[in-house]
Design an enzyme around this catalytic site. Structure first.
Site, short mmCIF file in Angstrom:
data_model
loop_
_atom_site.label_atom_id
_atom_site.label_comp_id
_atom_site.label_asym_id
_atom_site.label_seq_id
_atom_site.Cartn_x
_atom_site.Cartn_y
_atom_site.Cartn_z
N GLU A 37 0.89 -1.21 -0.02
CA GLU A 37 -0.08 -0.23 -0.04
C GLU A 37 0.66 1.30 -0.10
O GLU A 37 1.90 1.27 0.76
CB GLU A 37 -1.08 -0.14 1.09
CG GLU A 37 -2.20 0.41 1.07
CD GLU A 37 -3.17 -0.49 0.07
OE1 GLU A 37 -3.12 -0.24 -1.15
OE2 GLU A 37 -3.90 -1.44 0.55
N THR A 39 2.97 1.92 -2.25
CA THR A 39 4.20 1.51 -2.64
C THR A 39 4.31 1.81 -4.22
O THR A 39 5.36 1.77 -4.69
CB THR A 39 4.58 -0.05 -2.44
OG1 THR A 39 3.21 -0.83 -2.76
CG2 THR A 39 4.80 -0.31 -1.15
N GLY A 128 -13.19 2.32 -1.17
CA GLY A 128 -11.84 2.12 -1.11
C GLY A 128 -11.77 1.04 -2.15
O GLY A 128 -10.72 0.23 -1.83
N SER A 132 -13.72 4.39 -9.19
CA SER A 132 -13.61 5.30 -10.31
C SER A 132 -12.46 4.57 -11.29
O SER A 132 -12.70 4.86 -12.54
CB SER A 132 -12.84 6.83 -9.71
OG SER A 132 -12.19 6.26 -8.75
N GLU A 164 -7.10 10.08 -14.74
CA GLU A 164 -7.43 10.34 -13.12
C GLU A 164 -6.52 11.38 -12.60
O GLU A 164 -7.11 12.31 -11.99
CB GLU A 164 -7.34 8.89 -12.50
CG GLU A 164 -7.48 9.10 -10.84
CD GLU A 164 -8.02 7.88 -10.42
OE1 GLU A 164 -8.68 7.05 -11.07
OE2 GLU A 164 -7.73 7.66 -9.12
N ASP A 176 -4.68 0.67 -9.35
CA ASP A 176 -6.06 0.43 -9.45
C ASP A 176 -6.31 0.14 -10.89
O ASP A 176 -7.03 -0.84 -11.03
CB ASP A 176 -6.85 1.50 -8.69
CG ASP A 176 -6.61 1.91 -7.55
OD1 ASP A 176 -5.80 1.16 -6.72
OD2 ASP A 176 -6.76 3.01 -7.10
C1 GLA Z 1 -5.28 4.36 -4.09
C2 GLA Z 1 -4.34 5.02 -5.29
C3 GLA Z 1 -3.59 3.91 -5.56
C4 GLA Z 1 -2.61 3.32 -4.53
C5 GLA Z 1 -3.20 3.44 -3.18
C6 GLA Z 1 -2.55 3.02 -1.96
O1 GLA Z 1 -6.05 3.44 -4.27
O2 GLA Z 1 -5.40 5.10 -6.33
O3 GLA Z 1 -2.65 4.07 -6.55
O4 GLA Z 1 -1.66 4.43 -4.14
O5 GLA Z 1 -4.26 4.22 -2.91
O6 GLA Z 1 -1.66 2.10 -2.27
#
Ligand code: GLA
Length: 388
Positions: A37, A39, A128, A132, A164, A176
């Protein structure tokens, strides 16, 4: 909900708003992240998997140069835009994501046809789970297929991310969109965010006698709110002070000791240790060990502590959900995503899932918090055409 239901929902919306039938329906999944996360923008490793839930877009070629957008989740916010007028900041709200994809494709030199797009989703928003990114990826697939273009998926992920970052103004990394476009069923995606190389890691918790439980803490997260960008800036500053191009280049936690600022030291330590945890989880998944899932669970919990104490992006509902899940017998649990709201991922022995759910629900009730939501999930497939 099945893919057939999802396709029907989008198709019906298309008919009701635009009339007639779409040329096709495309679906892109939301994602959860097993490990790694914050990273991705540090050029490190991530290990996400695709959810069964996704965003479906029913799309058809439309009037030349025009993009018409509607969404079942935002019935009062239909938009029609001239493709030539697309510019960052010019479209706001949900429509910025699909419009941003058209803009990013055009900026990269791809021909984007006029199109009508109807969006329907069963990814919980604000949880989370990357609703999107799923919207961007479904739109990207629809627009490129409508134009008869065959854009490699890794490139499409980069363009969706551009939409984005540069159009919608959300400073996220590449995880994502990569998850939504590249994951395979029964696998987690190991992505090296420096080389962009990816590999499929077999990941089937059910075969290991465990289950993946997503706990929606109902606390909303908002990536544009500033803390995410602040963390990025802190990581970049830490890398600069340590003389490396990015924190990915640190492999030894001890090296973070050279940072005199305790906050930067903690941020860097999270990134270094989380990168290492990704590789540990990959090794455990590749081992035949019966203890793999309990050990992965322990790493999840370790990651949560790192996100809570070193990266300082957890929130009270997540901490309580993690503690309650562990007390009720989960192998491990952690917050996922950008932080400050959203979901917790718990890895639980199959027989303990009801107890875990009840324990988390009880812990929230005891604090008079909104009841949490639960989603049992399994690693699913990436964006695809559903029909038409
Ligand atoms: C969000 C961002 C990702 C990533 C996470 C944390 O989901 O969209 O790119 O940085 O937070 O790992």
């Amino acid at each position: 909900m099945t893919d057939t239901d999802r396709a029907r929902g989008a198709r019906e919306l298309f008919g009701a708003r635009f009339g007639g039938a779409p040329d096709g329906v495309w679906l892109a999944p939301g994602r959860a992240n097993l490990m790694g996360e914050h990273t991705d923008y540090n050029e490190g490793y991530v290990l996400p998997f695709a959810l069964g839930q996704g965003v479906a877009v029913a799309a058809a070629r439309g009037a030349a140069g025009r993009l018409a957008l509607c969404s079942r989740q935002r019935p009062s916010r239909e938009t029609e835009i001239a493709l030539d007028d697309l510019a960052p900041g010019q479209v706001t709200g949900w429509a910025a994501y699909p419009a941003g994809v058209a803009w990013a494709l055009r900026s990269a030199g791809y021909r984007v046809p006029g199109a009508r797009i109807a969006v329907d989703s069963d990814v919980p928003e604000g949880a989370g789970l990357s609703s999107s990114a799923a919207l961007e990826c479904a739109t990207a697939l629809a627009l490129t297929e409508l134009a008869g273009l065959d854009v490699p998926r890794a490139e499409l992920a980069g363009l969706a991310r551009r939409a984005e970052n540069d159009f919608a103004g959300v400073p996220s990394g590449i995880m994502d969109q990569s998850a939504s476009l590249l994951c395979e069923p029964g696998h987690a995606l190991l992505l090296d965010c420096r080389s962009r190389e990816s590999s499929q890691i077999p990941f089937d918790p059910a075969r290991g006698g465990s289950r993946l439980l997503l706990i929606n803490t109902r606390a909303r997260h908002e990536l544009t709110a500033g803390e995410y960008g602040r963390r990025r800036a802190e990581c970049e500053q830490a890398a600069r002070l340590l003389g490396v191009p990015s924190l990915r280049y640190l492999t030894d936690e001890g090296e973070t000791g050279r940072l005199s600022d305790p906050v930067l030291r903690r941020r860097a330590r999270h990134v270094v240790t989380d990168n290492a945890r990704v590789l540990c989880v990959v090794a455990l998944l590749g081992s035949a060990s019966g203890a793999a899932y309990p050990e992965i669970g322990a790493l999840l919990t370790q990651a949560h502590l790192s996100l809570r104490d070193d990266f300082e992006i957890s929130w009270p509902e997540a901490d309580v959900a993690v503690d309650a899940a562990l007390d009720a017998g989960a192998f491990g649990a952690r917050m996922i995503g950008g932080g400050f709201g959203g979901s917790v991922l718990a890895l639980v022995p199959a027989g303990a899932r009801d107890v875990v759910r009840a324990a988390v629900t009880g812990a929230f009730a005891g604090r008079s918090w909104t009841e949490p939501g639960f989603l049992e999930t399994a690693p699913s497939g990436s964006a695809r055409r559903l029909s038409g």
